[in-house]
Every structure is written in structure tokens, then in C-alpha cells.
Write a protein that holds these residues in place. Structure first.
Motif, PDB file in Angstrom:
ATOM      1  N   PRO A 379       6.325   1.629   1.899  1.00  0.00           N
ATOM      2  CA  PRO A 379       7.375   1.612   0.871  1.00  0.00           C
ATOM      3  C   PRO A 379       7.005   0.789  -0.358  1.00  0.00           C
ATOM      4  O   PRO A 379       7.470   1.078  -1.465  1.00  0.00           O
ATOM      5  N   SER A 380       6.158  -0.227  -0.189  1.00  0.00           N
ATOM      6  CA  SER A 380       5.737  -1.047  -1.331  1.00  0.00           C
ATOM      7  C   SER A 380       4.720  -0.344  -2.206  1.00  0.00           C
ATOM      8  O   SER A 380       4.332  -0.863  -3.257  1.00  0.00           O
ATOM      9  N   GLY A 381       4.259   0.853  -1.779  1.00  0.00           N
ATOM     10  CA  GLY A 381       3.298   1.619  -2.572  1.00  0.00           C
ATOM     11  C   GLY A 381       1.865   1.465  -2.117  1.00  0.00           C
ATOM     12  O   GLY A 381       0.973   2.132  -2.651  1.00  0.00           O
ATOM     13  N   VAL A 382       1.590   0.624  -1.142  1.00  0.00           N
ATOM     14  CA  VAL A 382       0.234   0.407  -0.642  1.00  0.00           C
ATOM     15  C   VAL A 382      -0.205   1.600   0.208  1.00  0.00           C
ATOM     16  O   VAL A 382       0.521   2.038   1.099  1.00  0.00           O
ATOM     17  N   LEU A 383      -1.388   2.141  -0.099  1.00  0.00           N
ATOM     18  CA  LEU A 383      -1.936   3.251   0.668  1.00  0.00           C
ATOM     19  C   LEU A 383      -2.634   2.721   1.915  1.00  0.00           C
ATOM     20  O   LEU A 383      -3.372   1.743   1.854  1.00  0.00           O
ATOM     21  N   VAL A 384      -2.395   3.362   3.037  1.00  0.00           N
ATOM     22  CA  VAL A 384      -2.950   2.931   4.321  1.00  0.00           C
ATOM     23  C   VAL A 384      -3.903   4.007   4.829  1.00  0.00           C
ATOM     24  O   VAL A 384      -3.514   5.161   5.010  1.00  0.00           O
TER      25      VAL A 384
END
Length: 496
Positions: A379-384
Motif C-alpha cells: 500500500p505504501s507503493g513499494v514494489l516487492v
């Protein structure tokens, strides 16, 4: 020519005339690239929990930690409640313990703490059925009160009469070990008794917890090499595991023999007896006992130790809890000690609030370890990326003003009380002391029962004062123990 151009020309001339400088600089940059952020972490390892909070705060609640090349130490650290909710609940199936987790925590075997998928689901189902049983819950509540009355109060009374300083974390660890032994294996271990007898099994567990945390900050190939060579921390862990296995397996043998003899079978609903009667093998029983022992003993004891340390730093909070107890139960004969049953404590709002506030600031399990099974976006925009390891820092989350407000670092129980005077609810992904989602803590009610019974009895009957000059700080461990324990003087309330 500009100032920048002059600097560049000077540097180029220096490098031409002194090529060793160029070589040294190249080696430094290459080494920095190869080692990533690991050297900085190792330099802060003595205060790793607070350091984590600092860097995550500076990174906007989520940070990508880069470890040495090929070390498998890259991971995402987050204390963002939205990310926590996504990982632990909304996308639960996509975030598991992962293939490395059982290796890092190999001392726990295949127990519920490390298990995934069907193994985890099966173990949780069995444990949930037992924990929900009214007879079992009643047994835990009565046992907790009985142990406070028969063991904890006498030990504290003796310390008060002698005027001796006592390590309260050690006292709580012994109390929760003895109670866990009764709950899990139906045995009176009596470690909380005069002289504080040494228990090798307990020492071995604490050693294992420390080494396991060090594994998180060490390339896997390196600690595996140490394990293969049987040197360093891995040699220490191997010896601790031998002690752990010997104790647990002997307990299982004795319990199996007792059950085979009908006249010797215990009427108490301890977990080991229930699981033995269900036909589980020794390997399963060993892992079950150890996993629940760590979950029940260490976390509750650490929570109590931090709670009373906070009481010593905030005497006005202790006074308000004492006044609440007096208002609810009155003042009995001051010559008598009073111990409360769990049911009578449920309506004490301020005691609840103070316990929750202590767990917010000092969660007994400071990190939650996850592994991404597939690509995702937080949700914070960090790609995993698939295979990424993620650490959710509950310790850091309690210190974020974005989560808890400007007074996040202060011990403020009133934040847990509504305007109507009831205990305020906070979503589990914000208050993560008991985890969230499908893997939320099965023993939450039991842990709170024990903490409330202990806290109420101690505050009503005694006054706890920290020894002046004693340093209290978190220890390097997967459980948030106190590095130096909590040395305190205990006085009888009627003498204050």
C-alpha cells in the motif's frame, strides 16, 4: 574556470601522480557495493531495535535494506500499519515464513511458530480447540492465581523484609516458566523458589534466542559454515540445543509412562497429555512443547518486566492503578495480602490501558518475519519481488508519530481510554503485540490473564522502585528481554 572545474582538475592530477589513491578509492567503492548496508548495521547491533526505528522513521516508515552481494540479506523493513495489514491479513496467502525461516529457526523444529501452509493450519486448529475449551481456560486462570499466591507473593515478601534488590525480569521468567510447565506438561518445576535454582533448560532457550537473532544479521553461508565447523555462536547453539532436546524428550517419556499407568495419569488438562492421547509422535511433541514454551514463557515475562520498569518511571500511573483497585475491591485488613482472580479484573479499565501501553512501546516480539511468495505492491507503493524477505518492526511502529501521534514516545495509558470511560479498541495491524490476521496470537487471552493477575497483586500489595543507576535497555534477542534485567527494591504497600 569554475570552482568545480578547478577541483576536478586538481583531483585528476592527484590521481595521475598517485595511482595508489585511485586503487584504494576503487576498492573502497567496490567493497561498499559488495557489503551494502551490513557494516552500518553491525556497528549499531548493540542498539539494533532503536537504530531500526531511527532509519525507518527517516525513510518514511518503509526501508529497503541492502546486504552484501549473494548474502541473501536484502529485505524490506516496514512499520507502516497499512503495509502490515496487507501482509498479515489482506494478502496473507502471498506472504509466508518462507524457505529460509525454518533454517534460521531450526532449533524450533517444525512447530507452529515456523510452520507454513497445511502444517501450520493443522497445528493451529488443534491448539485453538484446546485453548477455547472452558475447562482448560478455567485451569489456566486458577493456576495463575494460585501461583501468584503460593510462589510470587512469598518471594517478593521475603525480598521486602530483607531489603534486598531483586531482578524482577528473572522473577517473572521463573514465574512464567513454572506456569508454562504446568500448562504444557503438567509439571511443577519450582524454579521460583528460595535460592532461585538454576535451570539449564531455561538458560539454553535464552542462548538459542540470541544466536537466532545474530543469524538475521549474518550471511547465511557464513553461519552455515560456522555450524558445519562447529565454531563460534553456532557451537554455543548446538550445545544449547542438546540441553533443550534432553529436557523435552525426558519430559515426554515420563508423561507417556504416566499416562500408560491409569493410577498415575494426571487429571489436569495439560497440553502434552491431550496431544499424547491423540497419538502424536515424539518429534511432533518435542516441537510443540518448545514452541509453546517460548511463546508462553518469554513473551509474558518480558511484557511484565517492561510494564513494571515503566511503573517505576511513572509513579503517577502506578498510583492510579492502585486507586482503581481500591475502588473496585476496597481496602482489606492491611496485614493480609490480597490476590485477585482473573474474572474480577476484567472491568479495570486503567489497568488494561496501562498494560496495553506498555506492550505498545515494548512489544515482547519486536519483529515479524515474512517472505513474499510472488510479486506484489505494498500500500505504501513499494514494489516487492518474489522471494523478498520482509521485517515488520512492531518496536518501531510504537515510536512513529504518523501512527500514534506527537506523544508516541511517551508512556500515556489514557490513549487507550475512550471518552465514555471504556477500553479503546485499536486495530491489530496498528497494535501488533499479539500479531494480526490468521496468525494472530492464540494465547492472547491467557497472556493477558496472567499479566493482569500478576500486575494487580503486585501493585495492590507492594511498591516497586528501580535501583538507582541500574541501566535498562533491550537485549539483542528475538524476544525483547532486558539486557541487564530489571533490578528493583520491593516494599510492602502497608509499610510505604
Amino acid at each position: 574556470m569554475s570552482f568545480a572545474s578547478n577541483i576536478a582538475t586538481t583531483m585528476l592530477g592527484l590521481l595521475k601522480s598517485h595511482p595508489e589513491i585511485l586503487l584504494a578509492l576503487s576498492c573502497f567503492l567496490l567493497l561498499r557495493q559488495c557489503l551494502g548496508m551490513l557494516p552500518r548495521l553491525l556497528g549499531k547491533l548493540h542498539r539494533v531495535h532503536d537504530y531500526c526505528a531511527e532509519v525507518v522513521r527517516a525513510s518514511g516508515l518503509t526501508l529497503l535494506f541492502k546486504g552484501p552481494i549473494l548474502s541473501k540479506l536484502d529485505f524490506i523493513v516496514t512499520c507502516d500499519p497499512a503495509n502490515a495489514n496487507h501482509i498479515l491479513k489482506s494478502a496473507f496467502a502471498d506472504y509466508q515464513k518462507g524457505p529460509d525461516f525454518p533454517e534460521i529457526f531450526d532449533v524450533l523444529g517444525e512447530g507452529i511458530i515456523v510452520a507454513d501452509d497445511n502444517s501450520w493450519a493443522s497445528q493451529r486448529k488443534s491448539a485453538h480447540a484446546l485453548f477455547a475449551d472452558a475447562k482448560f481456560r478455567g485451569f489456566v486462570a486458577e493456576m495463575s492465581k494460585g501461583m501468584v499466591e503460593s510462589a510470587l507473593v512469598p518471594i517478593l515478601t521475603r525480598a521486602a523484609e530483607l531489603g534486598e534488590a531483586v531482578d524482577l525480569e528473572d522473577v517473572f521468567l521463573r514465574f512464567t516458566f513454572d506456569s508454562s510447565c504446568k500448562i504444557l506438561i503438567g509439571v511443577d518445576s519450582n524454579s521460583l523458589s528460595d535460592g532461585f535454582p538454576e535451570v539449564s533448560f531455561v538458560i539454553a532457550i535464552e542462548v538459542a534466542e540470541e544466536v537466532v537473532l545474530l543469524r538475521h544479521a549474518t550471511p547465511m553461508w557464513w553461519w552455515k559454515l560456522m555450524r558445519w565447523l562447529n565454531v563460534g555462536p553456532e557451537k554455543t547453539l548446538a550445545r544449547a540445543r542438546e540441553t533443550i532436546d534432553a529436557y523435552v524428550m525426558q519430559t515426554i517419556r515420563e508423561k507417556r509412562e504416566a499416562i500408560c499407568e491409569a493410577s498415575s495419569s494426571s487429571s489436569l488438562p495439560d497440553m502434552l497429555s491431550v496431544y499424547l492421547q491423540n497419538g502424536h509422535d515424539d518429534k511432533f511433541l518435542r516441537d510443540m512443547v518448545l514452541n509453546f514454551m517460548i511463546a508462553g514463557r518469554d513473551t509474558t515475562a518480558a511484557g511484565l518486566a517492561w510494564f513494571f520498569w515503566l511503573m517505576s518511571k511513572n509513579p503517577h500511573v502506578e498510583t492510579k492503578i492502585y486507586e482503581e483497585l481500591k475502588a473496585r475491591f476496597g481496602e482489606d485488613d492491611v496485614q493480609q495480602f490480597k490476590v485477585f482472580d482473573a474474572e474480577s479484573l476484567h472491568r479495570l479499565v486503567y489497568l488494561h490501558a496501562a498494560l496495553y501501553e506498555a506492550l505498545r512501546l515494548y512489544p515482547p516480539v519486536p519483529y515479524n518475519h515474512k517472505w513474499a511468495a510472488k510479486a506484489d505492491e505494498l500500500p505504501s507503493g513499494v514494489l516487492v519481488e518474489p522471494g523478498t524477505r520482509i521485517l515488520i518492526s512492531m518496536y518501531a511502529m510504537g515510536r512513529m508519530k504518523e501512527v500514534w501521534g506527537e506523544d508516541c514516545g511517551e508512556f500515556t495509558p489514557k490513549r487507550w481510554i475512550t471518552k465514555h470511560g471504556t477500553v479503546k479498541y485499536e486495530p491489530p495491524h496498528k497494535f501488533l503485540a499479539f500479531n494480526a490476521g490468521p496468525r494472530s496470537c492464540l494465547g492472547k487471552d491467557m497472556a493477558l490473564t496472567q499479566m493482569m493477575v500478576v500486575a494487580a497483586a503486585m501493585i495492590y500489595n507492594f511498591k516497586v522502585e528501580a535501583v538507582e543507576g541500574h541501566v535498562v535497555e533491550p537485549r539483542i534477542s528475538v524476544i525483547l528481554h532486558l539486557k541487564n534485567g530489571f533490578l528493583a527494591k520491593v516494599r510492602k504497600r502497608r509499610d510505604c
